[in-house]
Design an enzyme around this catalytic site. Sequence first.
Site, PDB file in Angstrom:
ATOM      1  N   PHE B 114       0.850  -1.185   0.000  1.00 37.51           N
ATOM      2  CA  PHE B 114       0.000   0.000   0.000  1.00 37.51           C
ATOM      3  C   PHE B 114       0.890   1.241   0.000  1.00 37.51           C
ATOM      4  O   PHE B 114       1.855   1.322   0.778  1.00 37.51           O
ATOM      5  CB  PHE B 114      -0.920  -0.004   1.227  1.00 37.51           C
ATOM      6  CG  PHE B 114      -1.955   1.083   1.163  1.00 37.51           C
ATOM      7  CD1 PHE B 114      -2.973   1.026   0.214  1.00 37.51           C
ATOM      8  CD2 PHE B 114      -1.909   2.168   2.015  1.00 37.51           C
ATOM      9  CE1 PHE B 114      -3.923   2.038   0.129  1.00 37.51           C
ATOM     10  CE2 PHE B 114      -2.851   3.187   1.942  1.00 37.51           C
ATOM     11  CZ  PHE B 114      -3.863   3.118   0.992  1.00 37.51           C
ATOM     12  N   ASP B 185       2.287  -5.985   7.595  1.00 38.68           N
ATOM     13  CA  ASP B 185       1.102  -5.126   7.613  1.00 38.68           C
ATOM     14  C   ASP B 185      -0.112  -6.020   7.376  1.00 38.68           C
ATOM     15  O   ASP B 185      -0.218  -6.686   6.333  1.00 38.68           O
ATOM     16  CB  ASP B 185       1.246  -4.057   6.520  1.00 38.68           C
ATOM     17  CG  ASP B 185       0.031  -3.123   6.454  1.00 38.68           C
ATOM     18  OD1 ASP B 185      -1.061  -3.509   6.930  1.00 38.68           O
ATOM     19  OD2 ASP B 185       0.181  -2.020   5.902  1.00 38.68           O
ATOM     20  N   TYR B 210     -10.649  -0.656  10.596  1.00 41.08           N
ATOM     21  CA  TYR B 210     -11.921  -0.229   9.972  1.00 41.08           C
ATOM     22  C   TYR B 210     -12.319  -1.093   8.783  1.00 41.08           C
ATOM     23  O   TYR B 210     -13.360  -0.859   8.189  1.00 41.08           O
ATOM     24  CB  TYR B 210     -11.879   1.241   9.571  1.00 41.08           C
ATOM     25  CG  TYR B 210     -10.630   1.695   8.851  1.00 41.08           C
ATOM     26  CD1 TYR B 210     -10.422   1.353   7.520  1.00 41.08           C
ATOM     27  CD2 TYR B 210      -9.676   2.465   9.497  1.00 41.08           C
ATOM     28  CE1 TYR B 210      -9.281   1.765   6.863  1.00 41.08           C
ATOM     29  CE2 TYR B 210      -8.522   2.882   8.840  1.00 41.08           C
ATOM     30  CZ  TYR B 210      -8.340   2.528   7.527  1.00 41.08           C
ATOM     31  OH  TYR B 210      -7.212   2.940   6.874  1.00 41.08           O
ATOM     32  N   LYS B 211     -11.475  -2.059   8.437  1.00 42.16           N
ATOM     33  CA  LYS B 211     -11.825  -2.966   7.333  1.00 42.16           C
ATOM     34  C   LYS B 211     -12.549  -4.182   7.900  1.00 42.16           C
ATOM     35  O   LYS B 211     -13.717  -4.106   8.252  1.00 42.16           O
ATOM     36  CB  LYS B 211     -10.561  -3.346   6.564  1.00 42.16           C
ATOM     37  CG  LYS B 211      -9.852  -2.151   5.913  1.00 42.16           C
ATOM     38  CD  LYS B 211      -8.572  -2.605   5.213  1.00 42.16           C
ATOM     39  CE  LYS B 211      -7.791  -1.424   4.652  1.00 42.16           C
ATOM     40  NZ  LYS B 211      -8.428  -0.781   3.494  1.00 42.16           N
ATOM     41  N   ARG B 357     -12.504  -4.056  -7.398  1.00 40.03           N
ATOM     42  CA  ARG B 357     -12.187  -4.823  -6.202  1.00 40.03           C
ATOM     43  C   ARG B 357     -13.466  -5.201  -5.464  1.00 40.03           C
ATOM     44  O   ARG B 357     -14.336  -4.344  -5.247  1.00 40.03           O
ATOM     45  CB  ARG B 357     -11.314  -3.925  -5.319  1.00 40.03           C
ATOM     46  CG  ARG B 357     -10.533  -4.600  -4.277  1.00 40.03           C
ATOM     47  CD  ARG B 357      -9.480  -3.671  -3.698  1.00 40.03           C
ATOM     48  NE  ARG B 357     -10.069  -2.584  -2.908  1.00 40.03           N
ATOM     49  CZ  ARG B 357      -9.452  -1.969  -1.908  1.00 40.03           C
ATOM     50  NH1 ARG B 357      -8.221  -2.331  -1.562  1.00 40.03           N
ATOM     51  NH2 ARG B 357     -10.032  -0.992  -1.247  1.00 40.03           N
TER      52      ARG B 357
END
Lengths: 398, 398
Positions: B114, B185, B210-211, B357
Amino acid sequence: MPTDFAATRALFDLPAGLVYLDGNSLGALPRAAAARVADTVTGEWGKMLITGWNKAGWMDQPARIGDRIGRLIGAESGSVVLGDTLSIKVWQALAAALALRPDRRVILSDTGNFPSDLYMAEGLCGMLGDGYVLKTVAPEDVLGVIDGSVAVMLITEVDYRTGRRHDMAALTAAAHAAGALAIWDLAHSAGALPVELARDGADFAVGCTYKYLNSGPGGPGFIYVAPRHADAALPALSGWLGHEAPFAFEGRYRPAAGIDRMRVGTPPVLQMAALEAALDVWDIADIADVRAASLALGDQFIAGVEAACPMLTLATPRNHVERGSQVSFRHPEGYAIMQALIARGVIGDFRAPDILRFGFTPLYIGAAEVARAVEVLAEVMQGNLWDRPEHKQRAKVT
Amino acid sequence: MPTDFAATRALFDLPAGLVYLDGNSLGALPRAAAARVADTVTGEWGKMLITGWNKAGWMDQPARIGDRIGRLIGAESGSVVLGDTLSIKVWQALAAALALRPDRRVILSDTGNFPSDLYMAEGLCGMLGDGYVLKTVAPEDVLGVIDGSVAVMLITEVDYRTGRRHDMAALTAAAHAAGALAIWDLAHSAGALPVELARDGADFAVGCTYKYLNSGPGGPGFIYVAPRHADAALPALSGWLGHEAPFAFEGRYRPAAGIDRMRVGTPPVLQMAALEAALDVWDIADIADVRAASLALGDQFIAGVEAACPMLTLATPRNHVERGSQVSFRHPEGYAIMQALIARGVIGDFRAPDILRFGFTPLYIGAAEVARAVEVLAEVMQGNLWDRPEHKQRAKVT
C-alpha cells in the site's frame, strides 16, 4: 452584542449539581455532539458505508474544521488541518521547522512545557542524531536565551501546571530576530483566549481539541503552518492522505500543496463529527467575551480561596495578561485535597508534584459554580477533610 | 460448533437491498457499535467527564482491545496495542526495527505494498539520511532478493489491489536467515483470515481496524511487537502515554515496559468504543470458518463473472493459499464500471489504474449477495451500461 452565557450554557449537557472546573482537561459534552455522533454512526456509516467519504464529506472534514478553528486562533484561511494527536503534530511541526533551518541544531523549550512536547522533541533529536539537541530553561528565562544557535523555539503558550501565559508576540519576534522559527502549542489556548497567530507571526502551531474546544475524549489534534512556509515545510510523517494525489496510489511520495500535506492517515470520523458539532457554540460565543468572563471567574476564585484557605499558595500569576484560563494552587497534599473535592462534587484535577488545578470555562460555568467551589474547598481545608485514607489512594490517571 | 453466519449477519445493520462487497475498505456497522458509541458519549463523557479515564476504563482500552485483536492474529498476550493510524504505526515499527539492526541500511518492500507504507518508509529514510534506502521489487520477487544488506522487510500480507497473499512463514524465515527483521502489515488480514504472528516468527506487525474488524470510519490502528523485542524496541514517536509513568510528568522520556511504549498520545475514545463493540462478533465467529466461507464466496464470484463477463480479467490468484479475502478483476474502464455497479446497489471499489475490487466478508455477506453481484455485473458489462457520462465523472475519493 455581548455573548449570552445562559444561551451557551444551554448547549451543554452537565450532570446536575456538579461543579465542573476541569474543562481545561476534558471539555463538557455539547448536546449537539451527541446527536451528531449518533447520526454519523447510524445515518452515515450505517447507511452510506464506504460512500460516506464523498457523500457525507468525511474526506474534507479535516480541512473544513481546520478553517473553523483557524478563525478562533487568528490563522489565515486554509492554514490549519485536523488529525492525529497533539504529540504527533508536535513531531511534524518540529521536523518541518528543523528542516527549514538546516544549519542549526538547537530546539529551545521550557521546563514548564507539557512533557509530551519535550518527549517528542527528545525522540526527534535522538532519531536525527548529528548534534541535534533539546535545550530547556525555566519559563521566565526563554526570552533571554534565544540566540543564533536556536533553530526552533517550541513553547506552549499557557503552562499546564501554573496557568502562566507566555507573551507570544514578544517571544516570536525575538526568535525571528535571532533567525529562529517559532512553534506554539495552543493546548490551553484554543477556545480559551484570543490567539492571533498571523498577527504575531507564528511559524507553526499545534493544539488539541478535547479541552476548550469540547470535542470529547481523544478528539483529534490540529496543526497550523504559516502560509509563507506551507509549500516548503515537509510533513516528515509522509502518509498517503498528505500526498498530492492520494487516490492515484503512486509509488513515490509527492507532498500535497499547502496545509493538506500535514495529513497522514485516515481521519477519525466519529471524533471529527463530535468536534464539528462542538464548534457550533462559537456561532453565538465571542472569544473575547469568553476570555473576559474567564478572567473574572478566576479573580473571583482567587479572592475567595485566598480569604478562606491561607494554607494554599497561588501558583498562577495574578496579572491578567500573564494568565491563561485556569487557576492553580500549591499544597503538599494536593492529591488528597483534590480527591476530597471530587468526592464532594467539585471537579478539578491534580498535577504532580503539588498542583491543584481549576479551569474556568464560561461557556458552561458561571459565578455560582465558582462560589460553590470556593465554599467546598474551604470546608475541605478548614476541616482537614482530605486527610483520609480513601483520598490518598492514587488512581491510574490523576 | 461451526460459525452460524445467520447469527453473525443479524449483528450487523446493513441497508436493505444493498450488496456490500467493500468490507475490505470499510466494514459494515455492527448494531452493538451504535449503542456503545452512544453510551460512551452520553453515559460516559457526558456524566463522568474527566473521571471517565479511570471509571469507564478509557485509559486501559488500547491494551485491553489489543489483547482481543491479538487473539485473532496469533499474537502473545500483552503484545498488541491500539492507537493512531496504520501509517503512524508503520513509522514506529520501521524506526524501531532499523534501530535493532544498526549496521544495515535497506528497507525491503514490494511494489504491491500500500502506498502509505512506502511513503512512510521513504520519509523515514529521508529523515535518517546516512545511506538509508527503501528498495522495492515486484511482489513475487521479494523472496529472491532478501540478503545480508536488508535491515527490515516491510510487507503487506495481502495486496490491496490484486488480493495476492504473501507466504508469511516463508518470507519471515528467509528474512531471519539473512539476519533481517520482518514487519507485517495486516490491513487486509486481521479479521479476514487466520494469522499466526507468533508461530510464523514475525518481529513486528501493524494493522487497521476499519476494514475486516468493522470499527467504523477512521478507527484506530494497532501495532504488535514480538515479546523478544518488546523491551529493546524504542517507539521513535515518544509520546507521554508511552512513558513509564505518564502521570508523573517527568522532564525526560523513559519508555514504558513492553508494548505500552508504543502508545503516543491520547487515544480516540469514541472510535475505541465502536471497535470494542465491533469485536463482540468474534465471540460467536471463528476465524477459520470465516476464511473458509470467504474463499467459497470468492470462488463463486470468480466462476460467475468468468462465465458471464469474458471482457474482465481476473487479477487475483485462483489458488486459495495465495489469495486474501477479496477478488479483483481488471478492465481499462474499471472506474466507470464500478460507478455503474454502485448506481445499481452493488458496492465494491476501484483502485487505479484498472482494478475492480470486491471483498467477501462472510460475517454479513452470503451466497445470495454474491449471486446478485454477478447478475448485476453481467448486466452492466453485457449492456455496456458503464459507458455513460455520469459514471465517468471522478469523485474525490475513489
